[in-house]
Design a protein around this motif. Structure first.
Motif, PDB file in Angstrom:
ATOM      1  N   LEU A   1      35.925  40.143  39.223  1.00 45.16           N
ATOM      2  CA  LEU A   1      34.871  41.142  39.380  1.00 45.16           C
ATOM      3  C   LEU A   1      33.496  40.543  39.124  1.00 45.16           C
ATOM      4  O   LEU A   1      32.512  40.908  39.784  1.00 45.16           O
ATOM      5  CB  LEU A   1      35.116  42.316  38.425  1.00 45.16           C
ATOM      6  N   SER A   2      33.424  39.618  38.155  1.00 47.65           N
ATOM      7  CA  SER A   2      32.155  38.967  37.882  1.00 47.65           C
ATOM      8  C   SER A   2      31.676  38.158  39.087  1.00 47.65           C
ATOM      9  O   SER A   2      30.505  38.196  39.460  1.00 47.65           O
ATOM     10  CB  SER A   2      32.294  38.061  36.655  1.00 47.65           C
ATOM     11  N   GLY A   3      32.604  37.424  39.716  1.00 52.28           N
ATOM     12  CA  GLY A   3      32.231  36.636  40.882  1.00 52.28           C
ATOM     13  C   GLY A   3      32.015  37.452  42.125  1.00 52.28           C
ATOM     14  O   GLY A   3      31.414  36.975  43.108  1.00 52.28           O
ATOM     15  N   ALA A   4      32.490  38.713  42.141  1.00 54.04           N
ATOM     16  CA  ALA A   4      32.390  39.548  43.334  1.00 54.04           C
ATOM     17  C   ALA A   4      31.075  40.311  43.427  1.00 54.04           C
ATOM     18  O   ALA A   4      30.841  41.003  44.432  1.00 54.04           O
ATOM     19  CB  ALA A   4      33.551  40.537  43.363  1.00 54.04           C
ATOM     20  N   GLN A   5      30.232  40.187  42.418  1.00 56.05           N
ATOM     21  CA  GLN A   5      28.999  40.978  42.428  1.00 56.05           C
ATOM     22  C   GLN A   5      28.140  40.707  43.659  1.00 56.05           C
ATOM     23  O   GLN A   5      27.544  41.636  44.233  1.00 56.05           O
ATOM     24  CB  GLN A   5      28.180  40.664  41.168  1.00 56.05           C
ATOM     25  N   THR A   6      28.075  39.454  44.059  1.00 55.40           N
ATOM     26  CA  THR A   6      27.198  39.099  45.181  1.00 55.40           C
ATOM     27  C   THR A   6      27.862  39.298  46.539  1.00 55.40           C
ATOM     28  O   THR A   6      27.218  39.081  47.564  1.00 55.40           O
ATOM     29  CB  THR A   6      26.773  37.626  45.054  1.00 55.40           C
ATOM     30  N   TRP A   7      29.128  39.715  46.550  1.00 52.83           N
ATOM     31  CA  TRP A   7      29.863  39.846  47.805  1.00 52.83           C
ATOM     32  C   TRP A   7      30.190  41.293  48.151  1.00 52.83           C
ATOM     33  O   TRP A   7      30.960  41.537  49.077  1.00 52.83           O
ATOM     34  CB  TRP A   7      31.177  39.055  47.730  1.00 52.83           C
ATOM     35  N   PHE A   8      29.606  42.236  47.435  1.00 52.12           N
ATOM     36  CA  PHE A   8      30.004  43.622  47.648  1.00 52.12           C
ATOM     37  C   PHE A   8      29.742  44.094  49.066  1.00 52.12           C
ATOM     38  O   PHE A   8      30.582  44.751  49.687  1.00 52.12           O
ATOM     39  CB  PHE A   8      29.284  44.540  46.648  1.00 52.12           C
ATOM     40  N   ARG A   9      28.602  43.772  49.615  1.00 51.74           N
ATOM     41  CA  ARG A   9      28.268  44.217  50.979  1.00 51.74           C
ATOM     42  C   ARG A   9      29.003  43.394  52.025  1.00 51.74           C
ATOM     43  O   ARG A   9      29.483  43.936  53.029  1.00 51.74           O
ATOM     44  CB  ARG A   9      26.763  44.145  51.206  1.00 51.74           C
ATOM     45  N   ALA A  10      29.099  42.104  51.820  1.00 48.76           N
ATOM     46  CA  ALA A  10      29.711  41.246  52.834  1.00 48.76           C
ATOM     47  C   ALA A  10      31.233  41.372  52.849  1.00 48.76           C
ATOM     48  O   ALA A  10      31.862  41.284  53.919  1.00 48.76           O
ATOM     49  CB  ALA A  10      29.316  39.795  52.593  1.00 48.76           C
ATOM     50  N   ASP A  11      31.852  41.565  51.683  1.00 47.48           N
ATOM     51  CA  ASP A  11      33.312  41.635  51.595  1.00 47.48           C
ATOM     52  C   ASP A  11      33.706  42.646  50.517  1.00 47.48           C
ATOM     53  O   ASP A  11      34.065  42.279  49.395  1.00 47.48           O
ATOM     54  CB  ASP A  11      33.886  40.253  51.269  1.00 47.48           C
TER      55      ASP A  11
ATOM     56  N   LEU B   1      46.390  39.842  51.516  1.00 47.79           N
ATOM     57  CA  LEU B   1      45.234  40.637  51.076  1.00 47.79           C
ATOM     58  C   LEU B   1      43.910  39.941  51.375  1.00 47.79           C
ATOM     59  O   LEU B   1      42.873  40.310  50.830  1.00 47.79           O
ATOM     60  CB  LEU B   1      45.329  40.924  49.576  1.00 47.79           C
ATOM     61  N   GLY B   2      43.946  38.939  52.232  1.00 54.37           N
ATOM     62  CA  GLY B   2      42.737  38.215  52.577  1.00 54.37           C
ATOM     63  C   GLY B   2      42.502  37.033  51.657  1.00 54.37           C
ATOM     64  O   GLY B   2      43.385  36.631  50.885  1.00 54.37           O
ATOM     65  N   VAL B   3      41.303  36.492  51.742  1.00 52.93           N
ATOM     66  CA  VAL B   3      40.952  35.312  50.956  1.00 52.93           C
ATOM     67  C   VAL B   3      39.680  35.575  50.172  1.00 52.93           C
ATOM     68  O   VAL B   3      38.918  36.502  50.467  1.00 52.93           O
ATOM     69  CB  VAL B   3      40.786  34.069  51.853  1.00 52.93           C
ATOM     70  N   GLU B   4      39.448  34.716  49.199  1.00 47.43           N
ATOM     71  CA  GLU B   4      38.278  34.833  48.334  1.00 47.43           C
ATOM     72  C   GLU B   4      37.038  34.307  49.060  1.00 47.43           C
ATOM     73  O   GLU B   4      37.075  33.213  49.629  1.00 47.43           O
ATOM     74  CB  GLU B   4      38.517  34.024  47.068  1.00 47.43           C
ATOM     75  N   PRO B   5      35.950  35.050  49.066  1.00 47.33           N
ATOM     76  CA  PRO B   5      34.725  34.556  49.715  1.00 47.33           C
ATOM     77  C   PRO B   5      34.239  33.260  49.074  1.00 47.33           C
ATOM     78  O   PRO B   5      34.335  33.065  47.864  1.00 47.33           O
ATOM     79  CB  PRO B   5      33.720  35.698  49.485  1.00 47.33           C
ATOM     80  N   GLY B   6      33.737  32.375  49.905  1.00 42.99           N
ATOM     81  CA  GLY B   6      33.166  31.126  49.427  1.00 42.99           C
ATOM     82  C   GLY B   6      34.165  30.010  49.235  1.00 42.99           C
ATOM     83  O   GLY B   6      33.840  28.838  49.432  1.00 42.99           O
ATOM     84  N   THR B   7      35.385  30.345  48.819  1.00 44.34           N
ATOM     85  CA  THR B   7      36.390  29.321  48.533  1.00 44.34           C
ATOM     86  C   THR B   7      37.588  29.376  49.470  1.00 44.34           C
ATOM     87  O   THR B   7      38.254  28.370  49.682  1.00 44.34           O
ATOM     88  CB  THR B   7      36.903  29.441  47.096  1.00 44.34           C
ATOM     89  N   GLY B   8      37.904  30.555  49.994  1.00 41.60           N
ATOM     90  CA  GLY B   8      39.076  30.708  50.846  1.00 41.60           C
ATOM     91  C   GLY B   8      40.388  30.746  50.086  1.00 41.60           C
ATOM     92  O   GLY B   8      41.464  30.660  50.697  1.00 41.60           O
ATOM     93  N   ARG B   9      40.350  30.885  48.755  1.00 41.41           N
ATOM     94  CA  ARG B   9      41.598  30.946  47.987  1.00 41.41           C
ATOM     95  C   ARG B   9      42.319  32.264  48.271  1.00 41.41           C
ATOM     96  O   ARG B   9      41.689  33.308  48.484  1.00 41.41           O
ATOM     97  CB  ARG B   9      41.314  30.790  46.498  1.00 41.41           C
ATOM     98  N   ASP B  10      43.648  32.209  48.262  1.00 45.12           N
ATOM     99  CA  ASP B  10      44.453  33.379  48.590  1.00 45.12           C
ATOM    100  C   ASP B  10      44.273  34.470  47.541  1.00 45.12           C
ATOM    101  O   ASP B  10      44.506  34.249  46.347  1.00 45.12           O
ATOM    102  CB  ASP B  10      45.928  32.982  48.678  1.00 45.12           C
ATOM    103  N   LEU B  11      43.887  35.660  48.004  1.00 40.33           N
ATOM    104  CA  LEU B  11      43.565  36.739  47.080  1.00 40.33           C
ATOM    105  C   LEU B  11      44.818  37.379  46.490  1.00 40.33           C
ATOM    106  O   LEU B  11      44.830  37.793  45.328  1.00 40.33           O
ATOM    107  CB  LEU B  11      42.721  37.795  47.801  1.00 40.33           C
ATOM    108  N   PHE B  12      45.890  37.461  47.266  1.00 40.47           N
ATOM    109  CA  PHE B  12      47.119  38.086  46.781  1.00 40.47           C
ATOM    110  C   PHE B  12      47.676  37.348  45.569  1.00 40.47           C
ATOM    111  O   PHE B  12      47.977  37.959  44.529  1.00 40.47           O
ATOM    112  CB  PHE B  12      48.153  38.120  47.914  1.00 40.47           C
TER     113      PHE B  12
END
Length: 327
Positions: free
Chosen positions: A270-280, A92-103
């Motif tokens: 979701l809290s950490g994803a606020q700044t990544w909505f457009r980019a990811d 499912l991809g990786v987490e922006p900024g850290t590259g941690r596995d999203l799945f």
């Protein structure tokens, strides 16, 4: 004298009200595709959450392991590749900024959400049932005191108090356990009010009077006579409380006072994803979509249980059908 028709539970091995309620729920679910779909979704989610360590081992991914080589540092940490860095290693991809596995983080986040929501529901039901039965069977003074406390608990702003309490607890205290206790202790009022009303309507029936005349104490009457009859409404309310508690947990984690990193949580993601909505966009849509789907499934299932256990609801649903019109 009470008869077998008066008494909702029999002491000679006959089916109890809870068993009869279980059969009604199963029959109702088999005839409702939406309820069956909700049950299947929840069963799959629970299975995936329980199997999170095994799936993480099979994929070879650690939910807390950073992978700086999978994000573009020149663009602020946007995942490399299409759709958030989806690949054979990162499904499912990786987490922006850290590259941690999203799945794997979503799977472990499901564990937290389910654990907190179910645990808080158990606490609410235990406190609410005890308070409601005590208020109905105790002295008038005790009943008024518990009734006043119940009204206060219902009127309190739950989310604001939960934020205040979780913010002042030392960081070393296990956050999932803290959320279970805070949500459960602050939100038992509705359960207590329901149980008190049901107990007041039951205590004048023949089988309760017969038990009292036989010399049984209040505790024994509550345990042997009243609790089986209260099973259906309490189970219905509990099924509808679970999605509410899941949203509360996600809200607290979103506000930063719930589960703390590195433990994953859907609200925290979701809290950490606020700044990544457009980019990811996937980083926002995946936890939000899972939270929405889980809450919807619990709500549909809870509504189904309520309809199956409430004869009046079933009769209302039959009004206007072809069978009713033919009659």
């Amino acid at each position: 004298m009470s008869t077998s028709l008066d008494r909702p539970a029999s002491a000679n091995g006959a089916p109890t009200p809870a068993a009869g309620a279980g059969r009604r729920v199963r029959r109702w679910l088999r005839g409702r595709p939406s309820a069956l779909a909700a049950t299947a979704v929840l069963a799959l989610l629970v299975l995936l959450a329980l199997a999170a360590p095994l799936l993480a081992h099979l994929t070879g991914q650690d939910p807390n392991a950073y992978h700086d080589d999978l994000v573009d540092s020149a663009r602020g940490g946007v995942p490399l590749g299409s759709f958030g860095g989806i690949s054979a290693d990162h499904w499912l991809g990786v987490e922006p900024g850290t590259g941690r596995d999203l799945f794997t983080r979503l799977l472990y986040g499901a564990q937290v959400s389910l654990l907190v929501s179910l645990g808080a529901t158990v606490v609410q039901v235990c406190i609410g049932v005890a308070a409601g039965i005590t208020a109905a069977l105790g002295s008038p003074l005790l009943g008024r005191l518990i009734g006043g406390a119940t009204d206060v608990m219902i009127a309190l702003p739950l989310l604001i108090l939960a934020v205040a309490l979780t913010a002042v607890v030392p960081p070393g205290f296990p956050r999932p356990l803290l959320l279970v206790l805070v949500i459960g202790v602050l939100d038992w009022g509705g359960t207590a009010r329901l149980v008190r009303a049901q107990t007041l309507s039951l205590r004048g029936l023949d089988f309760v009077e017969a038990a009292r005349l036989a010399g049984n104490g209040r505790l024994r009457i509550a345990r042997r006579e009243l609790l089986p009859s209260l099973a259906a409404p309490v189970i219905t309310l509990a099924a509808l409380k679970v999605p509410t508690n899941m949203v509360i947990e996600a809200s607290l984690s979103f506000l930063g006072v719930g589960v703390k990193p590195p433990t994953p949580s859907w609200g925290q993601m979701l809290s950490g994803a606020q700044t990544w909505f457009r980019a990811d966009p996937a980083y926002v849509l995946l936890p939000a979509g899972l939270l929405f789907l889980t809450v919807l499934a619990f709500t549909v299932l809870g509504d189904g249980i309520r309809t199956a256990l409430d004869p009046r609801e079933g009769s209302r649903l039959r009004v206007g059908t072809g069978k009713e019109n033919a009659a």
